[in-house]
Motif scaffolding. Structure first.
Motif, PDB file in Angstrom:
ATOM      1  N   GLY A   2       0.749  -1.249   0.000  1.00 52.74           N
ATOM      2  CA  GLY A   2       0.000   0.000   0.000  1.00 52.74           C
ATOM      3  C   GLY A   2       0.775   1.291   0.000  1.00 52.74           C
ATOM      4  O   GLY A   2       1.531   1.605  -0.918  1.00 52.74           O
ATOM      5  N   THR A   3       0.596   2.052   1.068  1.00 59.27           N
ATOM      6  CA  THR A   3       1.204   3.374   1.194  1.00 59.27           C
ATOM      7  C   THR A   3       2.728   3.308   1.144  1.00 59.27           C
ATOM      8  O   THR A   3       3.385   4.208   0.609  1.00 59.27           O
ATOM      9  N   ASP A   4       3.296   2.248   1.685  1.00 58.22           N
ATOM     10  CA  ASP A   4       4.754   2.116   1.681  1.00 58.22           C
ATOM     11  C   ASP A   4       5.289   2.033   0.262  1.00 58.22           C
ATOM     12  O   ASP A   4       6.365   2.567  -0.032  1.00 58.22           O
ATOM     13  N   ARG A   5       4.564   1.346  -0.631  1.00 61.18           N
ATOM     14  CA  ARG A   5       4.997   1.276  -2.026  1.00 61.18           C
ATOM     15  C   ARG A   5       5.080   2.685  -2.623  1.00 61.18           C
ATOM     16  O   ARG A   5       6.057   3.025  -3.297  1.00 61.18           O
ATOM     17  N   ARG A   6       4.062   3.471  -2.363  1.00 57.24           N
ATOM     18  CA  ARG A   6       4.030   4.835  -2.894  1.00 57.24           C
ATOM     19  C   ARG A   6       5.214   5.658  -2.363  1.00 57.24           C
ATOM     20  O   ARG A   6       5.894   6.351  -3.125  1.00 57.24           O
ATOM     21  N   ARG A   7       5.453   5.589  -1.075  1.00 55.26           N
ATOM     22  CA  ARG A   7       6.522   6.379  -0.477  1.00 55.26           C
ATOM     23  C   ARG A   7       7.888   5.958  -1.001  1.00 55.26           C
ATOM     24  O   ARG A   7       8.772   6.797  -1.222  1.00 55.26           O
ATOM     25  N   ILE A   8       8.076   4.669  -1.210  1.00 53.56           N
ATOM     26  CA  ILE A   8       9.356   4.182  -1.726  1.00 53.56           C
ATOM     27  C   ILE A   8       9.554   4.640  -3.169  1.00 53.56           C
ATOM     28  O   ILE A   8      10.645   5.086  -3.555  1.00 53.56           O
ATOM     29  N   ILE A   9       8.504   4.543  -3.978  1.00 53.95           N
ATOM     30  CA  ILE A   9       8.600   5.000  -5.368  1.00 53.95           C
ATOM     31  C   ILE A   9       8.943   6.483  -5.421  1.00 53.95           C
ATOM     32  O   ILE A   9       9.807   6.916  -6.199  1.00 53.95           O
TER      33      ILE A   9
ATOM     34  N   GLU B 248      -0.899   4.854 -11.352  1.00 57.10           N
ATOM     35  CA  GLU B 248      -1.488   6.112 -11.811  1.00 57.10           C
ATOM     36  C   GLU B 248      -1.131   7.244 -10.839  1.00 57.10           C
ATOM     37  O   GLU B 248      -1.344   7.148  -9.631  1.00 57.10           O
ATOM     38  N   GLY B 249      -0.568   8.313 -11.386  1.00 55.68           N
ATOM     39  CA  GLY B 249      -0.193   9.453 -10.576  1.00 55.68           C
ATOM     40  C   GLY B 249       1.135   9.311  -9.872  1.00 55.68           C
ATOM     41  O   GLY B 249       1.561  10.235  -9.159  1.00 55.68           O
ATOM     42  N   LEU B 250       1.815   8.188 -10.052  1.00 57.08           N
ATOM     43  CA  LEU B 250       3.108   7.970  -9.416  1.00 57.08           C
ATOM     44  C   LEU B 250       4.238   8.176 -10.426  1.00 57.08           C
ATOM     45  O   LEU B 250       4.087   7.889 -11.621  1.00 57.08           O
ATOM     46  N   PRO B 251       5.404   8.638  -9.973  1.00 61.50           N
ATOM     47  CA  PRO B 251       6.541   8.870 -10.871  1.00 61.50           C
ATOM     48  C   PRO B 251       7.301   7.580 -11.165  1.00 61.50           C
ATOM     49  O   PRO B 251       8.492   7.430 -10.843  1.00 61.50           O
ATOM     50  N   ALA B 252       6.612   6.627 -11.778  1.00 56.94           N
ATOM     51  CA  ALA B 252       7.199   5.324 -12.082  1.00 56.94           C
ATOM     52  C   ALA B 252       6.447   4.714 -13.250  1.00 56.94           C
ATOM     53  O   ALA B 252       5.332   5.123 -13.575  1.00 56.94           O
ATOM     54  N   ARG B 253       7.060   3.714 -13.873  1.00 55.53           N
ATOM     55  CA  ARG B 253       6.374   2.981 -14.931  1.00 55.53           C
ATOM     56  C   ARG B 253       6.626   1.492 -14.757  1.00 55.53           C
ATOM     57  O   ARG B 253       7.612   1.073 -14.136  1.00 55.53           O
TER      58      ARG B 253
END
Length: 371
Positions: free
Chosen positions: A198-205, A226-231
C-alpha cells in the motif's frame, strides 16, 4: 538417457535451461513439465526448450490448492509417457511423480522455511542438493554445492549482461534507473508472510524517483501506478537480468531477484517478514559479503536508499561480487554432472554431504530488526 525436469515457476526455467540444452547437445532426450504460472511458459518459448504444460494457476494460494489434484494427474500421465531415467525438480511434484514411476529424483532446494514441502518431498528423493549456506539438515542424502541456485544461469562462466537493453527501455546511456520488485506471496511457503504494501509502495517510489527513473515489476499485478513517478517494467521477462545488471539499485520484497542482483553486482535492499533471526542462510551470507541489505520495515528501506543513491558504488559492488563468485561453482555443470552419474553424487567432486563441507556456517541474521 531420458531426463525430466519440472519448472513450476519462472525461476525454475532459468535454473535448468542451460543444463537442458547441454544434455540435449550430448544426445540425451529431455522433457520439461511446466506449470503455467506468471511468465513460466513465456520463458520456455523464448529459450526454445522442449516442454509440456501439466497445469496452470494464478498468484493466489487458493488458486494453486484447488488445482493440485488435476496437476498431479496430468504430470504423472505425461511423465509416464516420456518414461524418464532421472527426474529433477524442487518439491512435491517431482518427488511424488518419481515415487509413483519408481524413477530416481534429484531435488534442488534453497529455501529453509518450506518445511512442509521438505517433509512431503525429500523422503522420496535419491539426492537433495542445496547451497552450502543452507542451515537445515535434510538427511543422509543431503548434499551441498558452493554458491546459490542462481549460479546455474548468472555465473560469469555462462552469463554476460547486455547493456543494449537500455535502448529497449528507452533510456539514455547514462540515465540512472532503479527497480522496485514486488512479490505476489502466493506460494505455499509464503503462508503468513508479507512484504511491501500500500502506502509504503508509494513512499518508496517517490523517494527513488527523486534521483532515478523507477521501473516497477509487480508479480501480482496489484500496484496502481497512476499518478506515481514510475512505470511498469514492460519488456519480455527474459530480458530482466540484463535490465537488473544495469540498474543503480533494486528494492524488493521477493527472494530470487535479490540474489540475482547480488550475482550481477547490483546493490539490493530486501524487505519482507522472512527477515530476522531465522532468515534463510543465503540471504544472511549475501549480507555478510556486503552484497545486499536485509531490513524489516519501509522506514529502514528509505534510510538504505539514502545510503546507496548518490554514491558511486559500482566498483565496490563489482569487487564484492567477484570475491563472492570466486568461491562458487557453475551450477549448470554440477546439474549436468549429477545427471550423467544418474544421481549417484558420491562420485562427484563438486558436491559434499551436508555437514562435511568446509564453508563456515553463516552467522545469525544481520538484518535490521526481526519478526
Amino acid at each position: 538417457m531420458n531426463y525430466l525436469f519440472f519448472t513450476n515457476t519462472p525461476a525454475h526455467v532459468h535454473l535448468y535451461k542451460h543444463a537442458v540444452r547441454e544434455l540435449r547437445e550430448r544426445g540425451h532426450e529431455v522433457c520439461i513439465l511446466a506449470r503455467e504460472y506468471t511468465c513460466t511458459v513465456e520463458l520456455l518459448e523464448w529459450y526454445d526448450l522442449p516442454y509440456e504444460v501439466y497445469g496452470s494457476c494464478g498468484t493466489s494460494k487458493g488458486s494453486l490448492l484447488s488445482r493440485l489434484p488435476a496437476h498431479y494427474a496430468r504430470a504423472i500421465r505425461l511423465a509416464r509417457r516420456f518414461d524418464p531415467d532421472l527426474i529433477f525438480g524442487m518439491g512435491g511434484y517431482a518427488a511424488h511423480t518419481g515415487a509413483l514411476l519408481r524413477t530416481p529424483t534429484v531435488l534442488l532446494i534453497d529455501s529453509e522455511p518450506a518445511s512442509f514441502d521438505h517433509t512431503i518431498s525429500t523422503p522420496f528423493a535419491r539426492v537433495v542438493l542445496t547451497p552450502n549456506t543452507f542451515r537445515k539438515n535434510l538427511g543422509d542424502h543431503h548434499y551441498v554445492f558452493a554458491g546459490v541456485k542462481e549460479c546455474a544461469y548468472l555465473h560469469p562462466d555462462i552469463y554476460e549482461p547486455n547493456p543494449a537493453v537500455r535502448d529497449r527501455l528507452g533510456l539514455d546511456a547514462d540515465e540512472p534507473y532503479t527497480i522496485l520488485r514486488l512479490n505476489a506471496f502466493g506460494s505455499q511457503h509464503d503462508v503468513g508472510k508479507s512484504g511491501i504494501t500500500g502506502t509504503d509502495r508509494r513512499r518508496i517510489i517517490e523517494r527513488l524517483a527523486e534521483d532515478t527513473t523507477v521501473l516497477v515489476s509487480d508479480e501480482g499485478g496489484t500496484t496502481n501506478l497512476e499518478g506515481l513517478p514510475a512505470r511498469a517494467f514492460d519488456l519480455h521477462p527474459a530480458l530482466l537480468h540484463d535490465v537488473l545488471a544495469e540498474a543503480e539499485l533494486l528494492v524488493a520484497d521477493t527472494q530470487t531477484m535479490v540474489t540475482e542482483a547480488a550475482m550481477l553486482g547490483t546493490p539490493a535492499i530486501r524487505s519482507n517478514s522472512f527477515v530476522g533471526d531465522d532468515d534463510m542462510g543465503n540471504f544472511v551470507e549475501l549480507e555478510n559479503q556486503g552484497l545486499i541489505r536485509n531490513v524489516s520495515s519501509a522506514d529502514e528501506i528509505r534510510t538504505e536508499i539514502d545510503t546507496y543513491l548518490g554514491t558511486d558504488t559500482d566498483e565496490t559492488w563489482r569487487t564484492r561480487r567477484d570475491e563472492f563468485l570466486a568461491e562458487t561453482v557453475n551450477l549448470t555443470d554440477v546439474i549436468v554432472d549429477v545427471a550423467t552419474v544418474d544421481g549417484h553424487v558420491d562420485e562427484l567432486e563438486s558436491v559434499r554431504q551436508f555437514g562435511n563441507h568446509t564453508r563456515q556456517e553463516p552467522a545469525s541474521s544481520v538484518g535490521v530488526g526481526s519478526d
